[in-house]
Structures are given as C-alpha cells and as structure tokens.
Motif scaffolding. Structure first.
Motif, PDB file in Angstrom:
ATOM      1  N   ASP A 154     -20.556 -18.924  17.526  1.00 20.09           N
ATOM      2  CA  ASP A 154     -21.579 -18.608  16.522  1.00 20.09           C
ATOM      3  C   ASP A 154     -20.954 -18.170  15.200  1.00 20.09           C
ATOM      4  O   ASP A 154     -21.448 -17.267  14.531  1.00 20.09           O
ATOM      5  CB  ASP A 154     -22.513 -17.535  17.046  1.00 20.09           C
ATOM      6  N   ALA A 155     -19.862 -18.820  14.802  1.00 20.69           N
ATOM      7  CA  ALA A 155     -19.154 -18.439  13.578  1.00 20.69           C
ATOM      8  C   ALA A 155     -20.045 -18.578  12.348  1.00 20.69           C
ATOM      9  O   ALA A 155     -20.019 -17.735  11.445  1.00 20.69           O
ATOM     10  CB  ALA A 155     -17.896 -19.295  13.414  1.00 20.69           C
ATOM     11  N   SER A 156     -20.848 -19.624  12.305  1.00 27.95           N
ATOM     12  CA  SER A 156     -21.712 -19.845  11.144  1.00 27.95           C
ATOM     13  C   SER A 156     -22.730 -18.728  10.997  1.00 27.95           C
ATOM     14  O   SER A 156     -23.015 -18.260   9.888  1.00 27.95           O
ATOM     15  CB  SER A 156     -22.430 -21.189  11.264  1.00 27.95           C
ATOM     16  N   GLN A 157     -23.278 -18.281  12.129  1.00 32.36           N
ATOM     17  CA  GLN A 157     -24.254 -17.195  12.080  1.00 32.36           C
ATOM     18  C   GLN A 157     -23.600 -15.892  11.648  1.00 32.36           C
ATOM     19  O   GLN A 157     -24.183 -15.113  10.882  1.00 32.36           O
ATOM     20  CB  GLN A 157     -24.904 -17.025  13.451  1.00 32.36           C
ATOM     21  N   LEU A 158     -22.371 -15.673  12.103  1.00 31.61           N
ATOM     22  CA  LEU A 158     -21.637 -14.477  11.683  1.00 31.61           C
ATOM     23  C   LEU A 158     -21.351 -14.519  10.185  1.00 31.61           C
ATOM     24  O   LEU A 158     -21.395 -13.484   9.510  1.00 31.61           O
ATOM     25  CB  LEU A 158     -20.333 -14.358  12.475  1.00 31.61           C
ATOM     26  N   ASP A 159     -21.042 -15.719   9.664  1.00 32.34           N
ATOM     27  CA  ASP A 159     -20.838 -15.876   8.214  1.00 32.34           C
ATOM     28  C   ASP A 159     -22.084 -15.456   7.441  1.00 32.34           C
ATOM     29  O   ASP A 159     -21.995 -14.789   6.398  1.00 32.34           O
ATOM     30  CB  ASP A 159     -20.495 -17.334   7.883  1.00 32.34           C
ATOM     31  N   GLU A 160     -23.238 -15.850   7.963  1.00 32.80           N
ATOM     32  CA  GLU A 160     -24.488 -15.512   7.300  1.00 32.80           C
ATOM     33  C   GLU A 160     -24.740 -14.008   7.321  1.00 32.80           C
ATOM     34  O   GLU A 160     -25.148 -13.422   6.308  1.00 32.80           O
ATOM     35  CB  GLU A 160     -25.646 -16.256   7.974  1.00 32.80           C
ATOM     36  N   TYR A 161     -24.491 -13.386   8.463  1.00 29.03           N
ATOM     37  CA  TYR A 161     -24.679 -11.937   8.571  1.00 29.03           C
ATOM     38  C   TYR A 161     -23.757 -11.194   7.594  1.00 29.03           C
ATOM     39  O   TYR A 161     -24.179 -10.254   6.909  1.00 29.03           O
ATOM     40  CB  TYR A 161     -24.406 -11.464   9.996  1.00 29.03           C
ATOM     41  N   LEU A 162     -22.490 -11.623   7.558  1.00 23.97           N
ATOM     42  CA  LEU A 162     -21.533 -10.966   6.665  1.00 23.97           C
ATOM     43  C   LEU A 162     -21.924 -11.170   5.205  1.00 23.97           C
ATOM     44  O   LEU A 162     -21.857 -10.235   4.396  1.00 23.97           O
ATOM     45  CB  LEU A 162     -20.122 -11.499   6.908  1.00 23.97           C
ATOM     46  N   SER A 163     -22.348 -12.372   4.860  1.00 22.38           N
ATOM     47  CA  SER A 163     -22.744 -12.665   3.480  1.00 22.38           C
ATOM     48  C   SER A 163     -23.931 -11.816   3.058  1.00 22.38           C
ATOM     49  O   SER A 163     -23.988 -11.315   1.926  1.00 22.38           O
ATOM     50  CB  SER A 163     -23.077 -14.151   3.331  1.00 22.38           C
ATOM     51  N   LEU A 164     -24.894 -11.649   3.955  1.00 22.38           N
ATOM     52  CA  LEU A 164     -26.049 -10.805   3.652  1.00 22.38           C
ATOM     53  C   LEU A 164     -25.620  -9.355   3.448  1.00 22.38           C
ATOM     54  O   LEU A 164     -26.070  -8.686   2.508  1.00 22.38           O
ATOM     55  CB  LEU A 164     -27.077 -10.903   4.780  1.00 22.38           C
ATOM     56  N   GLY A 165     -24.726  -8.871   4.320  1.00 17.60           N
ATOM     57  CA  GLY A 165     -24.241  -7.505   4.180  1.00 17.60           C
ATOM     58  C   GLY A 165     -23.470  -7.293   2.894  1.00 17.60           C
ATOM     59  O   GLY A 165     -23.669  -6.295   2.178  1.00 17.60           O
ATOM     60  N   VAL A 166     -22.584  -8.231   2.569  1.00 19.14           N
ATOM     61  CA  VAL A 166     -21.810  -8.154   1.326  1.00 19.14           C
ATOM     62  C   VAL A 166     -22.742  -8.180   0.118  1.00 19.14           C
ATOM     63  O   VAL A 166     -22.544  -7.435  -0.858  1.00 19.14           O
ATOM     64  CB  VAL A 166     -20.794  -9.307   1.253  1.00 19.14           C
TER      65      VAL A 166
END
Length: 355
Positions: A154-166
């Motif tokens: 689920d790397a893509s989903q983790l990217d989205e979560y991190l981007s939202l947090g950043v």
C-alpha cells in the motif's frame, strides 16, 4: 502606455474562444498576451497599497493575489487529471520567482548603480523558510523511494497520507509566518530606511478594487490557457510537462515579475525580496498544500511525490542560490545574472527531459 493598449487582448481572447472558436494555439497565445497588461494593473494597485500600509503588507498582497491566479490555473489543470503538469507548475513557480524573477529585478534595479541593499534579517527569514520548503518537498519523494524499494503493498496510499500530513504542517507554518512577519516582529520587516516616503495617488479602496478585479480577469484568462494547453503543446512539439514548468509558471507569476522589476528600479529591495522569494515560499507552503487538499475534494487525488529528480534538484537549487546571494544584504548586477543563468540551465534540462 503599451500596457493600456494591450488590454484589447482580453476581449479578443474571449471572442476567439467562445465566439469564433479558432484553433487552441491562437487562444493560448492571445490569453498569454492578455495576462501581461493585467499583471501591470496588479502591480500598480500593489504599489498604491504598499505606499499606504508599508512594503511588508504590500508585498504580501502582491504575492497573494499573484499566486491566487496561479492557484486557480492549477485547479483547472488538475480538474483535467493532469497532476504531473500541476506538479511541474509548482516547481516552475518556485524556481521562476526565486531565480528568474529575482534575477531580472536585480539586473534592472542595479542598472546605473553599483549595488542595492536590503535588510539581512528579512533575507535570513526568507532563506530559512526556503530550506523548510525544500525539506518538506523532498521528504515525500524519499519516503516513496524507500517504500517502493521494500515492495510495500500500500505504498501509494501511504504516500497520500504523508502528503496530506505534510500539507497541513506547511499551512500551519505559513500562518505562523504571517503572525511573525506582520505582528510579533513587524519592526524587523518594516520598510527599509532607504526606501523613503512614498505617496499614494489612489484611495485604498480603489487600489483594492483594481487588485481584485485584475486578479479575477486574469483567472478567466488562465482558464483559457489551461484549456488550450495540451493542444498547444502538441502543435509546438513540446511536452505538457515543459509548458507547466516554464510557460504556465511564468504566466501565473507575471504580476510578481512586473512588480519586482518596477520596485527594484525604485530601489525598494525590501518589497522586491518579499515579492519574489516570498512568492516561492508561498507556493511551497500554501499553494502546493492547498492543491493537495483540494484535489481530494475534487476527486482527483494528488500527492507531493515529485518523481522527477530534476524537479527536486531545481527546488533545492533555489534555496541554495538565494541564500548564497542574499546573505550579505546587498546585490549587484552580476548576482542577478547568475540567478538567471541558473534558471536557464534548469530550463534546458526540463526541455530535454523525457516525459
């Protein structure tokens, strides 16, 4: 005077797009030309406001209204699902303002002068924010590389979560920057002593009205540009990515370029730094995060992962170049030339990059 007559391209572009319906290339070209005089009106309104409320707030308003046009343009492109072009536009805005915009302002401002000066405290704070922006934009890409190398499902989903947090953190930092600049340390960012007293010919409400009106019309022209983007790229044999990094970024920031060059000739380098470097910072700390958050509302999710290494190098290069030149509190024409040279080098790389 030339800007006054160039306003004719505003109705011309609308007629070409909605009445005659000519090929996209003509719409793209006429809309670009129309944005130039609108940028001049934004510059005039900003000058009048700055003369009344000071360079710090005046520069902030110019940056905000200039980037509002760019934000609207990016949302139109994002609505068509072109996330790579939007990311390219973000990169192009950061390097365009910090390198091309500031470089041109320094060249024009130092014409006939040995050097120009500004407060080192102002430059230091802007430089620190640029470094933060580099870290924030590098982090998602490095995280993505790490997760992909480990074959995380689920790397893509983790990217989205991190981007939202950043994005949320960056917006909070931007708001804190406004509080720091305009309230708690407003004395540090007040107009430089050598800028002198400036006289405002317009009323404050007239200046605000012109500023808002010119920005709204510029947004309409930006929509025409975005709609004709892909067809124009095919016609000219260019990639949409290159148009996003170079052409759309320059168009979206035309107001800042015009304002910066004008204020530089007036030897008001404080507002020049706020307009150019401050615009790059606002793109990184506010515009990019808003695009990420807005993309989820639109149903077109976009993360902050810049997969093109050249984009990351370019963003880091802006922070390095600006800090190197601004650390002594003075500028010369050769330093302006160096900034423009770095921009041209990056532009050539983006021209030849494989989409």
């Amino acid at each position: 005077m030339i800007f006054k007559y160039a306003l004719i391209f505003v109705p011309v572009s609308l007629i070409l797009a909605y009445v005659i319906q000519v090929p996209p290339l003509w719409i793209f070209a006429s809309a670009i030309i129309a944005i130039v005089p609108l940028a001049e009106w934004i510059r005039r309104a900003t000058e009048q406001i700055a003369n009344r409320v000071g360079s710090a707030i005046g520069g902030l308003l110019n940056v905000s209204f200039g980037n509002a046009t760019e934000l609207i343009l990016a949302f139109f492109v994002l609505a068509e699902g072109k996330t790579a072009v939007v990311k390219g536009q973000i990169t192009g805005s950061i390097i365009g303002n910090g390198l091309l915009g500031l470089g041109l302002a320094i060249l024009i401002g130092t014409w006939g002068r040995d050097k120009q000066t500004f407060k080192r405290e102002r430059a230091g704070q802007l430089g620190s924010l640029l470094i933060l922006a580099v870290i924030a934009l590098l982090l998602p890409a490095l995280f993505n590389y790490t997760e992909q190398s480990r074959a995380v499902a689920d790397a893509s989903q983790l990217d989205e979560y991190l981007s939202l947090g950043v994005s949320v953190v960056l917006i909070i930092v931007y708001i804190a920057n406004l509080v720091y600049t305009l309230f708690t340390h407003s004395d540090v960012f007040a107009a430089d002593e050598d800028e002198g007293e400036q006289h405002a010919d317009w009323s404050l409400w007239k200046a605000i009205g012109v500023l808002v009106g010119a920005t709204v019309v510029t947004a309409i022209e930006a929509e025409l540009v975005s709609g004709a983007l892909e067809a124009t790229a095919d016609k000219l044999g260019l990639t949409p990515f290159f148009l996003g990094v170079v052409v759309l970024a320059i168009i979206g920031n035309a107001a800042e370029y015009v304002s910066a060059m004008y204020f530089a000739r007036q030897n008001r380098m404080g507002i020049v730094m706020t307009t150019t470097v401050g615009s790059s910072i606002q793109v990184a700390l506010l515009v990019a995060p808003l695009l990420v958050l807005g993309s989820y509302v639109m149903g077109k999710p976009m993360d902050l992962v810049f997969n093109n290494t050249i984009e990351l190098i370019a963003i880091a290069g802006v922070a390095f170049a600006v800090n190197a030149i601004a650390q002594d509190g003075e500028t010369t024409w050769f330093e302006g030339l160096l900034l423009i040279a770095v921009y041209i080098l990056l532009g050539m790389a983006f021209f030849f990059v494989t989409p």
